[in-house]
Design an enzyme around this catalytic site. Sequence first.
Site, PDB file in Angstrom:
ATOM      1  N   CYS A  86      -8.421  -5.148 -10.034  1.00 37.22           N
ATOM      2  CA  CYS A  86      -7.976  -4.070 -10.914  1.00 37.22           C
ATOM      3  C   CYS A  86      -7.532  -2.919 -10.007  1.00 37.22           C
ATOM      4  CB  CYS A  86      -9.132  -3.665 -11.822  1.00 37.22           C
ATOM      5  SG  CYS A  86      -8.705  -2.444 -13.050  1.00 37.22           S
ATOM      6  N   CYS A 121       0.853  -1.187   0.000  1.00 36.86           N
ATOM      7  CA  CYS A 121       0.000   0.000   0.000  1.00 36.86           C
ATOM      8  C   CYS A 121       0.895   1.245   0.000  1.00 36.86           C
ATOM      9  CB  CYS A 121      -0.899  -0.012   1.230  1.00 36.86           C
ATOM     10  SG  CYS A 121      -1.913   1.478   1.422  1.00 36.86           S
TER      11      CYS A 121
END
Length: 110
Positions: A97, A26
């Site tokens: 995605c 992240c």
Amino acid sequence: REKGTEPPGTNTFEKHKPEDGGVFHCAGCRAPLFTSRTKFKSGCGWPAFYDSIAGAVERHPDADGRRTEIVCSYCGGHLGHVFRGEGFATPTDERHCVNSVSLTFQAADE
């Protein structure tokens, strides 16, 4: 980390397939999200993964009922969307995605 989508085909990690493995983290909190072994070429214009690291990603149905948003389980940062049943030859028949701007990458040898 907020909701939004970068233009398709203009991102860093769409075509990035590390030969020696590694982990996508992240960009907001550096939590590990996806391994390079689950990344595949979908042709959608964004990085695609068929699975996340266990417990790293939360799913939230969009209000329109057609898509499912994925966010970092640790900081809540928007990652993209997950789609099921598109017929990709992957173990999960899912396509995560993901926006490249929501990711960083660490090679296995680092």
